[in-house]
Design an enzyme around this catalytic site. Structure first.
Site, mmCIF file in Angstrom:
data_model
loop_
_atom_site.group_PDB
_atom_site.id
_atom_site.type_symbol
_atom_site.label_atom_id
_atom_site.label_comp_id
_atom_site.label_asym_id
_atom_site.label_seq_id
_atom_site.Cartn_x
_atom_site.Cartn_y
_atom_site.Cartn_z
ATOM 1 C CE1 TYR A 191 -4.494 5.154 -1.749
ATOM 2 C CE2 TYR A 191 -6.252 6.785 -1.727
ATOM 3 C CZ TYR A 191 -5.465 5.868 -1.057
ATOM 4 O OH TYR A 191 -5.651 5.659 0.280
ATOM 5 C CE1 TYR B 218 -3.959 2.164 0.744
ATOM 6 C CE2 TYR B 218 -2.393 3.349 2.107
ATOM 7 C CZ TYR B 218 -3.613 3.278 1.460
ATOM 8 O OH TYR B 218 -4.482 4.335 1.547
#
Lengths: 385, 145
Positions: free
Chosen positions: A340, A289
């Site tokens: 994202y 992440y």
């Protein structure tokens, strides 16, 4: 070993919409499109779906998704909170539900519309707050980037990490995006000189340390390992799964506990590797992440690829880069250079690596670590072929 | 009362209210367990060490050290953007370094949050609390000690 879900479920369908800015479709519409395509990819009829796991931040609720996509009777549904911490969490909850017989075909997804500046939560805060942000926002620590920059400065101070290390991360992921036709940054290269001369967003973090706010949606379909054998796609097994909230954690503004730099990944990693036959040294490729570049060294430490304080140096010598790095990471470009979507694109890219269909395919890859947000209550998956 | 556009505490969180009542009197208080005496911030209803819900508040010396800092640049909310780039610091208290607070480093109580050159700020440098009145809130900030 306890009765774990190891290899008892598989991801058998994946899909994504296009990524971009200013997409007209609603979050609900994007979610439904991604889910319908993922079911097509799996070769499973919508009426067979009986499990749904959503992000708590999702606009499209389970009933609306079920009514639009024409799903069957739903016998398991749930949500996972904390935004970027939930990508692996929704997938993992779906796997738990299938493995324990609460449903047979589960879908997890994320649709998100954030490309419009006005849609960002920090810009919508009311002026008077009685929640935990009252301990940081009054002084102008307003945005996620400011909060992570605070931890980053301390990390640099304690361990000697530098902006060159953060540039290693940004450049590696941009190279992967340049190979991915669906990536937002497909056509934009990034040099170290461009990185070093970029505008600041929150010192010590510059523009290229940040992810791309994106509109788009992705979905995955999970069934039992047994059912997976007879479907269209090569099954990608969920080998291990964990979530993590460390002791005394405060989401994003994790400055108030004893060891702020030992974030949620440290907690998730303990359970993940305890339940996994595959260990960090065995992992062939990773999707970590990356809302912000410093989350990569922090996560590398948390998940045990190196010791505390060594995560920044780990990124040297192209370690994160396809094809020759020791741990090719975020091979679709990740949140910083593909899109994202709260990290859900990392789950989908992890599946592609295990299918052998990534645009930066790690040859012979048999296992992939996927992680969700470091800095918030998090989650992680070990996927295998 | 004119609003500044700044983000401020609502003063309606019962766990937090004594802190803000303290700053209004010019005191920096930290929440302290009424049973076992362990300090905790940010404030909350229960002591994680002993599960007591008895709460006391301890006055601190108001001295600490810079633990970390950032320098935000736009885009920011308008009330903050007009000062950008400015500093935000985290301070660990001398009285109990396990207690940390977010603040700004300023030259004086009512000084601007962008007056100090960020290139001169050092992790570990000693600071002392001051209070500035913004709307109906006395906000703690920090000067070099």
């Amino acid at each position: 070993m306890a009765n774990t879900i190891k290899d008892r479920t598989a991801i058998v369908g994946i899909a994504q919409t296009s990524f971009g800015k200013g997409i007209q479709d609603s979050e609900l519409s994007l979610a439904c499109q991604a889910i319908a395509m993922a079911l097509d990819d799996a070769g499973i009829a919508p009426r067979e779906v009986d499990g749904l796991v959503a992000f708590s931040m999702e606009d499209g609720r389970e009933v609306e998704v079920a009514r639009n996509v024409g799903l069957g009777g739903i016998t398991f549904f749930g949500q996972v909170g904390y935004g970027g911490g939930a990508g692996c969490g929704t997938t993992g909850h779906a796997a738990l539900a299938v493995a324990s017989g609460q449903c047979e075909v589960a879908v997890a997804w994320r649709a998100r519309k954030r490309a419009d500046k006005g849609s960002r939560p920090w810009a919508q805060t009311s002026n008077r707050i009685d929640n935990p942000w009252q301990w940081s926002r009054p002084w102008g620590l307003l945005r996620p980037v400011d909060e992570i920059a605070m931890l980053t400065r301390r990390y640099m101070h304690e361990y000697g990490a530098t902006r060159d290390h953060l540039a290693n991360v940004a450049i590696a992921f941009r190279k992967h995006a340049n190979r991915n036709p669906h990536a937002t940054m497909k056509d934009k290269t990034l040099t170290r000189e461009q990185y070093m001369s970029a505008r600041w967003v929150s010192e010590p973090l510059c523009l290229f340390d940040n992810c791309l706010e994106t509109d788009g949606a992705l979905a995955v379909v999970i069934v039992s390992a047994e059912r997976a054998k007879d479907l269209k796609q090569k099954p990608v097994y969920i080998h291990a799964y964990a979530q993590g909230i460390p002791p005394q954690h405060q989401t994003m503004t994790n400055f108030f506990c004893e060891d702020p730099l030992a974030g949620p990944s440290h907690t998730a990693a303990k359970r993940l590797w305890a339940n996994s036959d595959i260990k960090p040294a065995d992992i062939d490729v990773a999707q970590i992440y990356d809302a912000f570049s410093p989350l990569i060294p922090l996560s590398l430490e948390g998940y045990g690829f190196c010791k505390r304080g060594e995560g920044a140096a780990f990124t040297d010598d192209g370690a994160l880069e396809w094809p020759n790095g020791r741990l090719p990471t975020n091979t679709s470009g990740g949140g910083m250079s593909e899109a994202y979507v709260h990290g859900f694109n990392l789950v989908v890219e992890g599946v592609r690596q295990m299918r052998g269909t990534s645009t930066s395919q790690v040859e012979g890859a048999e296992s992939c670590l996927v992680t969700s947000g470091e800095g918030v209550p998090t989650s992680a998956l070990v996927l295998r072929r | 009362m004119a609003t500044t556009g700044m983000i401020l505490p609502g003063l309606e969180d019962p766990a937090a209210r004594p802190f803000w009542d303290g700053t209004a009197r010019g005191e920096l208080l930290v929440q302290t367990c009424g049973a076992c005496g362990v300090k905790r911030m940010p404030p909350r209803p229960m002591c994680p060490a002993c599960r007591s819900i008895d709460v006391a508040w301890t006055k601190t010396s108001g001295r600490g050290r810079v633990w970390s800092f950032v320098v935000p640049h736009p885009p920011l909310l308008p009330a903050y953007a007009e000062f950008a780039p400015y500093n935000v610091i985290v301070v660990e208290l001398d009285d109990d370094p396990s207690i940390r607070l977010v603040g700004n480093l300023v030259e004086s109580a009512d000084g601007a949050i962008n007056a100090i050159d960020p290139a001169t700020i050092r992790i570990g440098e000693p600071v002392r609390v001051v209070f500035t009145q913004i709307e109906d809130v006395a906000l703690p900030r920090w000067v070099r000690a």
